[in-house]
Design a protein around this motif. Sequence first.
Motif, PDB file in Angstrom:
ATOM      1  N   VAL A 161     -26.946  39.856  18.263  1.00  0.00           N
ATOM      2  CA  VAL A 161     -25.700  40.329  18.876  1.00  0.00           C
ATOM      3  C   VAL A 161     -24.620  39.257  18.738  1.00  0.00           C
ATOM      4  O   VAL A 161     -24.923  38.064  18.666  1.00  0.00           O
ATOM      5  CB  VAL A 161     -25.881  40.675  20.382  1.00  0.00           C
ATOM      6  CG1 VAL A 161     -26.780  41.875  20.554  1.00  0.00           C
ATOM      7  CG2 VAL A 161     -26.396  39.483  21.177  1.00  0.00           C
ATOM      8  N   THR A 162     -23.382  39.714  18.710  1.00  0.00           N
ATOM      9  CA  THR A 162     -22.258  38.777  18.662  1.00  0.00           C
ATOM     10  C   THR A 162     -22.132  38.100  20.024  1.00  0.00           C
ATOM     11  O   THR A 162     -22.080  38.784  21.049  1.00  0.00           O
ATOM     12  CB  THR A 162     -20.932  39.534  18.385  1.00  0.00           C
ATOM     13  OG1 THR A 162     -21.157  40.525  17.405  1.00  0.00           O
ATOM     14  CG2 THR A 162     -19.841  38.590  17.939  1.00  0.00           C
ATOM     15  N   VAL A 163     -22.096  36.774  20.021  1.00  0.00           N
ATOM     16  CA  VAL A 163     -21.911  36.032  21.275  1.00  0.00           C
ATOM     17  C   VAL A 163     -20.454  35.616  21.418  1.00  0.00           C
ATOM     18  O   VAL A 163     -19.884  35.663  22.500  1.00  0.00           O
ATOM     19  CB  VAL A 163     -22.775  34.746  21.293  1.00  0.00           C
ATOM     20  CG1 VAL A 163     -22.526  33.957  22.559  1.00  0.00           C
ATOM     21  CG2 VAL A 163     -24.224  35.074  21.162  1.00  0.00           C
ATOM     22  N   TYR A 164     -19.882  35.188  20.320  1.00  0.00           N
ATOM     23  CA  TYR A 164     -18.518  34.665  20.406  1.00  0.00           C
ATOM     24  C   TYR A 164     -17.803  34.828  19.068  1.00  0.00           C
ATOM     25  O   TYR A 164     -18.377  34.537  18.021  1.00  0.00           O
ATOM     26  CB  TYR A 164     -18.549  33.183  20.783  1.00  0.00           C
ATOM     27  CG  TYR A 164     -17.178  32.620  21.016  1.00  0.00           C
ATOM     28  CD1 TYR A 164     -16.589  32.698  22.280  1.00  0.00           C
ATOM     29  CD2 TYR A 164     -16.457  32.031  19.985  1.00  0.00           C
ATOM     30  CE1 TYR A 164     -15.314  32.207  22.498  1.00  0.00           C
ATOM     31  CE2 TYR A 164     -15.175  31.534  20.198  1.00  0.00           C
ATOM     32  CZ  TYR A 164     -14.614  31.622  21.461  1.00  0.00           C
ATOM     33  OH  TYR A 164     -13.353  31.149  21.672  1.00  0.00           O
ATOM     34  N   GLY A 216     -28.544  26.795  16.754  1.00  0.00           N
ATOM     35  CA  GLY A 216     -29.054  26.195  17.986  1.00  0.00           C
ATOM     36  C   GLY A 216     -30.451  26.742  18.212  1.00  0.00           C
ATOM     37  O   GLY A 216     -31.180  27.012  17.253  1.00  0.00           O
ATOM     38  N   ARG A 217     -30.817  26.983  19.492  1.00  0.00           N
ATOM     39  CA  ARG A 217     -32.132  27.580  19.762  1.00  0.00           C
ATOM     40  C   ARG A 217     -32.156  29.049  19.332  1.00  0.00           C
ATOM     41  O   ARG A 217     -32.954  29.444  18.491  1.00  0.00           O
ATOM     42  CB  ARG A 217     -32.466  27.471  21.259  1.00  0.00           C
ATOM     43  CG  ARG A 217     -33.903  27.886  21.594  1.00  0.00           C
ATOM     44  CD  ARG A 217     -34.120  28.022  23.095  1.00  0.00           C
ATOM     45  NE  ARG A 217     -33.547  29.259  23.621  1.00  0.00           N
ATOM     46  CZ  ARG A 217     -34.183  30.430  23.670  1.00  0.00           C
ATOM     47  NH1 ARG A 217     -35.418  30.544  23.220  1.00  0.00           N
ATOM     48  NH2 ARG A 217     -33.583  31.503  24.159  1.00  0.00           N
ATOM     49  N   SER A 218     -31.181  29.801  19.870  1.00  0.00           N
ATOM     50  CA  SER A 218     -31.109  31.232  19.529  1.00  0.00           C
ATOM     51  C   SER A 218     -29.834  31.588  18.782  1.00  0.00           C
ATOM     52  O   SER A 218     -29.690  32.703  18.300  1.00  0.00           O
ATOM     53  CB  SER A 218     -31.171  32.074  20.811  1.00  0.00           C
ATOM     54  OG  SER A 218     -29.982  31.901  21.559  1.00  0.00           O
ATOM     55  N   SER A 219     -28.904  30.637  18.730  1.00  0.00           N
ATOM     56  CA  SER A 219     -27.589  30.959  18.166  1.00  0.00           C
ATOM     57  C   SER A 219     -27.489  30.596  16.689  1.00  0.00           C
ATOM     58  O   SER A 219     -28.134  29.647  16.227  1.00  0.00           O
ATOM     59  CB  SER A 219     -26.478  30.257  18.958  1.00  0.00           C
ATOM     60  OG  SER A 219     -26.591  28.859  18.831  1.00  0.00           O
ATOM     61  N   ARG A 250     -14.408  24.386  22.002  1.00  0.00           N
ATOM     62  CA  ARG A 250     -14.406  25.704  22.623  1.00  0.00           C
ATOM     63  C   ARG A 250     -14.818  25.663  24.096  1.00  0.00           C
ATOM     64  O   ARG A 250     -14.471  26.570  24.843  1.00  0.00           O
ATOM     65  CB  ARG A 250     -15.390  26.576  21.842  1.00  0.00           C
ATOM     66  CG  ARG A 250     -14.997  28.016  21.733  1.00  0.00           C
ATOM     67  CD  ARG A 250     -16.038  28.776  20.968  1.00  0.00           C
ATOM     68  NE  ARG A 250     -15.934  28.647  19.537  1.00  0.00           N
ATOM     69  CZ  ARG A 250     -16.966  28.401  18.728  1.00  0.00           C
ATOM     70  NH1 ARG A 250     -18.170  28.225  19.200  1.00  0.00           N
ATOM     71  NH2 ARG A 250     -16.783  28.326  17.437  1.00  0.00           N
ATOM     72  N   THR A 256     -32.563  36.335  24.686  1.00  0.00           N
ATOM     73  CA  THR A 256     -32.429  35.521  23.468  1.00  0.00           C
ATOM     74  C   THR A 256     -33.780  34.954  23.035  1.00  0.00           C
ATOM     75  O   THR A 256     -34.624  34.612  23.868  1.00  0.00           O
ATOM     76  CB  THR A 256     -31.441  34.353  23.689  1.00  0.00           C
ATOM     77  OG1 THR A 256     -31.910  33.552  24.773  1.00  0.00           O
ATOM     78  CG2 THR A 256     -30.050  34.853  23.988  1.00  0.00           C
ATOM     79  N   VAL A 284     -20.224  33.477  16.226  1.00  0.00           N
ATOM     80  CA  VAL A 284     -21.542  33.058  16.710  1.00  0.00           C
ATOM     81  C   VAL A 284     -22.365  34.289  17.085  1.00  0.00           C
ATOM     82  O   VAL A 284     -21.892  35.154  17.836  1.00  0.00           O
ATOM     83  CB  VAL A 284     -21.420  32.123  17.936  1.00  0.00           C
ATOM     84  CG1 VAL A 284     -22.798  31.657  18.399  1.00  0.00           C
ATOM     85  CG2 VAL A 284     -20.524  30.931  17.621  1.00  0.00           C
ATOM     86  N   ASN A 328     -13.606  28.207  26.828  1.00  0.00           N
ATOM     87  CA  ASN A 328     -14.551  29.137  27.479  1.00  0.00           C
ATOM     88  C   ASN A 328     -14.440  29.057  28.991  1.00  0.00           C
ATOM     89  O   ASN A 328     -14.415  30.079  29.683  1.00  0.00           O
ATOM     90  CB  ASN A 328     -15.994  28.812  27.079  1.00  0.00           C
ATOM     91  CG  ASN A 328     -16.286  29.247  25.661  1.00  0.00           C
ATOM     92  OD1 ASN A 328     -15.454  29.877  25.020  1.00  0.00           O
ATOM     93  ND2 ASN A 328     -17.442  28.885  25.161  1.00  0.00           N
ATOM     94  N   GLY A 369     -33.184  42.417  25.113  1.00  0.00           N
ATOM     95  CA  GLY A 369     -31.859  41.786  25.059  1.00  0.00           C
ATOM     96  C   GLY A 369     -31.893  40.317  25.444  1.00  0.00           C
ATOM     97  O   GLY A 369     -30.854  39.696  25.655  1.00  0.00           O
TER      98      GLY A 369
END
Length: 158
Positions: free
Chosen positions: A49-52, A78-81, A144, A117, A107, A148, A115
């Motif tokens: 899914v789009t995070v950012y 990253g871990r999930s990104s 960012r 991560t 991201v 944020n 759903g």
Amino acid sequence: MPTHIVIFRFLSEPSDVNFGGKVHGGAVMKWIDQAAYTCAVNWSSQYCVTVYVGGILFLNPIHIGDMVEVQARLVYTGRSSMHIAVDIKTINPKTKVESKATHCVIVFAAVDDMGKTIPVPKWEPQTEDDKTMERYAIRLTEMRKEINEEMLLHFINK
Ligand SMILES: CC(C)(COP(=O)(O)OP(=O)(O)OC[C@H]1O[C@@H](n2cnc3c(N)ncnc32)[C@H](O)[C@@H]1OP(=O)(O)O)[C@@H](O)C(=O)NCCC(=O)NCCS
């Protein structure tokens, strides 16, 4: 093609037009999302899914009938990104004039059926350019944070 890069090539169509006769910004954002989504799923082999997405640079307009190349390239994990740099270039098939149209870093996160991560394979930069792009993604992430925090304050506490 390397598994961390996805390229879409197509003609911009009359249905992509905005009120000024050029390609609609919304159409461009959809291409960005589609190419980056494909890149994220291709890399992680998971639903993502789009995070950012922010800081989209619309440098030059895209004309109807231009050939469009959307390149999505994994630049940092990253871990999930997964941080994916998207570059959109165009070429007018008649005049051969090329143009850099749009750029952003988007991201995505890999998620399970609930759903939640989940971890993704780590991207290891290989070339000097890969390393530069990874540093760029990390720098954007740092910059960012403040944005944020400001946006969450405005959105959540309003
Ligand atoms: C994406 C989502 C699953 C994240 O859930 P969460 O419990 O907040 O998970 P986290 O806080 O661990 O964030 C997940 C990752 O995204 C990163 N992330 C979160 N917000 C971010 C932002 N603003 N910019 C960059 N990265 C961000 C986190 O750093 C984390 O990365 P890591 O796992 O590599 O360390 C949840 O927010 C969600 O479902 N959002 C809606 C997604 C959506 O509908 N997208 C549009 C349609 S596809």
